[in-house]
Structures are given as C-alpha cells and as structure tokens.
Design a protein around this motif. Structure first.
Motif, PDB file in Angstrom:
ATOM      1  N   LYS A   1      37.962  49.136  37.308  1.00  0.00           N
ATOM      2  CA  LYS A   1      38.448  47.815  36.906  1.00  0.00           C
ATOM      3  C   LYS A   1      37.938  47.432  35.511  1.00  0.00           C
ATOM      4  O   LYS A   1      38.573  46.668  34.797  1.00  0.00           O
ATOM      5  CB  LYS A   1      38.003  46.781  37.938  1.00  0.00           C
ATOM      6  CG  LYS A   1      38.875  45.537  37.929  1.00  0.00           C
ATOM      7  CD  LYS A   1      38.233  44.442  38.716  1.00  0.00           C
ATOM      8  CE  LYS A   1      38.921  43.124  38.394  1.00  0.00           C
ATOM      9  NZ  LYS A   1      38.184  41.990  38.946  1.00  0.00           N
ATOM     10  N   THR A   2      36.798  48.009  35.152  1.00  0.00           N
ATOM     11  CA  THR A   2      36.238  47.696  33.837  1.00  0.00           C
ATOM     12  C   THR A   2      37.065  48.317  32.709  1.00  0.00           C
ATOM     13  O   THR A   2      37.077  47.830  31.592  1.00  0.00           O
ATOM     14  CB  THR A   2      34.789  48.203  33.738  1.00  0.00           C
ATOM     15  OG1 THR A   2      34.749  49.527  34.285  1.00  0.00           O
ATOM     16  CG2 THR A   2      33.829  47.301  34.483  1.00  0.00           C
TER      17      THR A   2
ATOM     18  N   SER B   1      42.485  46.499  33.924  1.00  0.00           N
ATOM     19  CA  SER B   1      42.489  45.430  34.927  1.00  0.00           C
ATOM     20  C   SER B   1      43.661  45.550  35.899  1.00  0.00           C
ATOM     21  O   SER B   1      43.539  45.254  37.073  1.00  0.00           O
ATOM     22  CB  SER B   1      42.498  44.066  34.242  1.00  0.00           C
ATOM     23  OG  SER B   1      43.673  43.925  33.496  1.00  0.00           O
ATOM     24  N   ASP B   2      44.800  46.013  35.381  1.00  0.00           N
ATOM     25  CA  ASP B   2      45.999  46.108  36.227  1.00  0.00           C
ATOM     26  C   ASP B   2      46.665  47.462  36.058  1.00  0.00           C
ATOM     27  O   ASP B   2      46.359  48.195  35.135  1.00  0.00           O
ATOM     28  CB  ASP B   2      47.018  45.045  35.815  1.00  0.00           C
ATOM     29  CG  ASP B   2      46.676  43.713  36.433  1.00  0.00           C
ATOM     30  OD1 ASP B   2      46.166  43.722  37.561  1.00  0.00           O
ATOM     31  OD2 ASP B   2      46.900  42.685  35.779  1.00  0.00           O
TER      32      ASP B   2
ATOM     33  N   THR C   1      40.767  35.288  37.900  1.00  0.00           N
ATOM     34  CA  THR C   1      40.076  36.140  36.945  1.00  0.00           C
ATOM     35  C   THR C   1      40.456  35.765  35.509  1.00  0.00           C
ATOM     36  O   THR C   1      39.746  36.069  34.580  1.00  0.00           O
ATOM     37  CB  THR C   1      40.396  37.626  37.184  1.00  0.00           C
ATOM     38  OG1 THR C   1      41.800  37.740  37.328  1.00  0.00           O
ATOM     39  CG2 THR C   1      39.723  38.143  38.420  1.00  0.00           C
TER      40      THR C   1
END
Lengths: 151, 181
Positions: free
Chosen positions: A117-118, A121-122, B75
């Motif tokens: 995820k770092t 993000s998607d 987020t």
C-alpha cells in the motif's frame, strides 16, 4: 484441502510483484505472511452477507483476515485481501494488498497481483487483465468450456 | 484484664517489645501493600484509558456507519488520524486478551472484565465499520476504472467454464512456486 489444491500456479504478473516486494524485505517473512493470509482465505473464500468488506477470524492462526469484494460476476469474485508485513512490522491495513479471483465451481483461486500500500494506493482494472487471462487459459485447459461440453 | 494491672506507659512498653518481634514481617507486609497500591494505580489508569477509548471508538463507529454512503475515502480526508486509530485498534486486539489473562486472577473485578470485553467488541465493530466505509469507496472507484469492461469480458468467459476437471491437475508447492526450496 491443501493450499496447493486451492491456489493455482501463479501468473507472471504476480511472480514479478512478489520478486519486487522480496527485494527490500525478509523473503521468508514475506512468504510466511502470504501463506498465512492464503490459509485463512482458503478456509473462508466466500464470506457471508452482502457486505463489501469481510473480517474473518481464524481459530487456527488466531488472526483476522480482512478482504473486500472488488467485483462479483456470476458467482465469480475478485477479492482484495489485506495482508500484514512482518518485515516492516506493519499491520494488514497499511501493508500488502493481494488481488485474487475465486472460482467457486472449480474450487480454485488465482492470485492476480500483490502490492504494498505504501508503493501504490489503488489498482486499476486493466492491471488485472494479464492474471485473469492466465486464469482463463488455465481453467480452459484443465476444465474445458461448459457450452462446448453440452454440444 | 492483663493490661489493666499496668500503667499506660508500661502497657505501651509491653506492646512495643512484643511488636519488635514482628517488625521484619510488618515491613514485608507494608512493602507488599505498597507494591499492590502501585499496581492498583497502574491498573486504574488502564481502566480509565479503556473507558475513554471505548467511548471514542463507539462515537467513531457510529459516525462511520452514518456516513458510509457518502462515497468519500477517509484516507483522503483524515488519513493520519484514522491510520493512527486503526493501528491502535490492531494493537488492542492483540493486547487485551493477554492483559485480561494476566491480570484476571489478581486485580480485575467482574465489572472491569465487562469493560474490557466491551472494548474488544467495539474494537471489532469499529474495524468492520471502517473497512466497510473505505472499501465501499474503493470498489466504486475500481468499477469506474480503466479497463473495467475488458475485465468483465474475461470474467464472462471464465463463468462459462465447466466444473468437472478434464485433465489431471499437477500440484506444485507454493513455496517452490515462490522460489523457495
């Protein structure tokens, strides 16, 4: 059912993802994190209810697996599975995402992508195409087309 | 009866002499009491934190449940704050059962036990609500993403595949497939 009977051979995109993640992490911890998540997923590949998200507890590993349904299509489901990162001591929410396709008729799952995820993000749908095509050809080779069979 | 035969001063002397024999034991008891009090204070702190955290999480869970259809990812809005809460809840999930087990026999009353259980339950509910909130947004975004129609087309082909195997499946260990021997 053993994990090897549940998860089919990996597609190239997944292998590349795994190799990339392995570079700056402890490879054995990465492998163990992935296998732990897959073992819970194998026990509960179809979470109950219409919820987008599912939180599944495993008595065996005494841990939770968090996953979300990205697509549901005629019984097939593409899941986004959250997986912890022991090398960086990150909990599942902030660590890896595994994208998997579950085919309930064949009782098989295909790992399509894995990313941190770092780093990302998607994920866009077209990034899953290679893995899905791999799943399609593997299933066609081993199970065959339903319609052709009827003819 | 015995003490009435002595003056007040003599009574005190007798008492002091008798007590002297108990001084070491008394000191030990006092020391234990002091330790107990310190532990009890620490315990009170934990109880207080638990109570506050339960209330905060309950409020946050209600907020998330009410706003899940809003279609905004947290987020993007309050990332550091929510990440912190999520990390905290993960820690709690692991910490509370251990804490309960260790302290149950010594200091935890029935009421406090219920308090911890309450926190555990709300933690789980909070995690579920937070995931649902975030995933609802992620899924919506994904389904509007690049190449979604092609993905559906491939899935349609997969859905047509039969359930009876026509060829023996060769099993390969996942460890080997991942490059481990």
């Amino acid at each position: 059912m053993a994990l090897t009977e549940f998860v089919t051979p990996f597609c190239d995109a997944f292998k590349e993802d795994f190799e990339r993640l392995k570079m700056d992490r402890d490879p054995e911890k990465l492998r163990d994190d992935l296998l732990e998540a897959l073992n819970i997923f194998k026990e509960h590949p179809a979470p109950r209810g219409d919820m987008v998200s599912a939180l599944q507890y495993s008595r065996r590993t005494k841990g939770y697996l968090e996953y979300a349904k990205l697509i549901e299509y005629e019984g097939l489901t593409v899941f986004k599975i959250r997986c912890k990162d022991s090398s960086n001591k990150r909990a599942a929410q902030g660590a890896f995402r595994i994208i998997a396709l579950h085919a309930p008729n064949q009782r098989r799952s295909f790992l399509l992508r894995m990313y941190a995820k770092t780093d990302q993000s998607d994920i866009e749908p077209d990034e899953l195409l290679e893995g899905l095509k791999h799943a399609l050809s593997w299933l066609q080779e081993h199970f065959g087309d339903q319609k052709k069979k009827k003819k | 009866m015995f003490y009435e035969d002595f003056t007040e001063h003599e009574q005190a002397m007798v008492f002091a002499t008798r007590s002297q024999a108990f001084v070491p034991q008394l000191e030990q008891v006092l020391q234990e009491q002091r330790k107990y009090r310190e532990k009890k204070e620490k315990h009170r702190e934990v109880v207080e934190i638990t109570r506050n955290l339960t209330m905060t999480l309950r409020r946050l869970t209600e907020y998330l449940k009410d706003n899940v259809v809003r279609g905004i990812s947290w987020t993007q809005t309050d990332a550091p704050f929510f990440d912190m809460i999520i990390e905290a809840t993960c820690l709690l999930r692991n910490f509370l059962p251990v804490y309960l087990e260790k302290t149950a026999s010594l200091y935890v009353t029935h009421h406090e036990k219920k308090l911890f259980k309450g926190l555990q339950e709300i933690t789980l509910e909070f995690v579920k609500a937070s995931l649902e909130y975030d995933d609802a947004y992620q899924v919506e975004r994904f389904q509007k993403g690049r190449g979604y129609t092609e993905v559906q087309a491939v899935l349609a082909k997969i859905a047509r595949i039969g359930s009876e195997p026509k060829k023996a499946i060769k099993l390969v260990s996942l460890e080997q497939a991942l490059g481990f021997n």
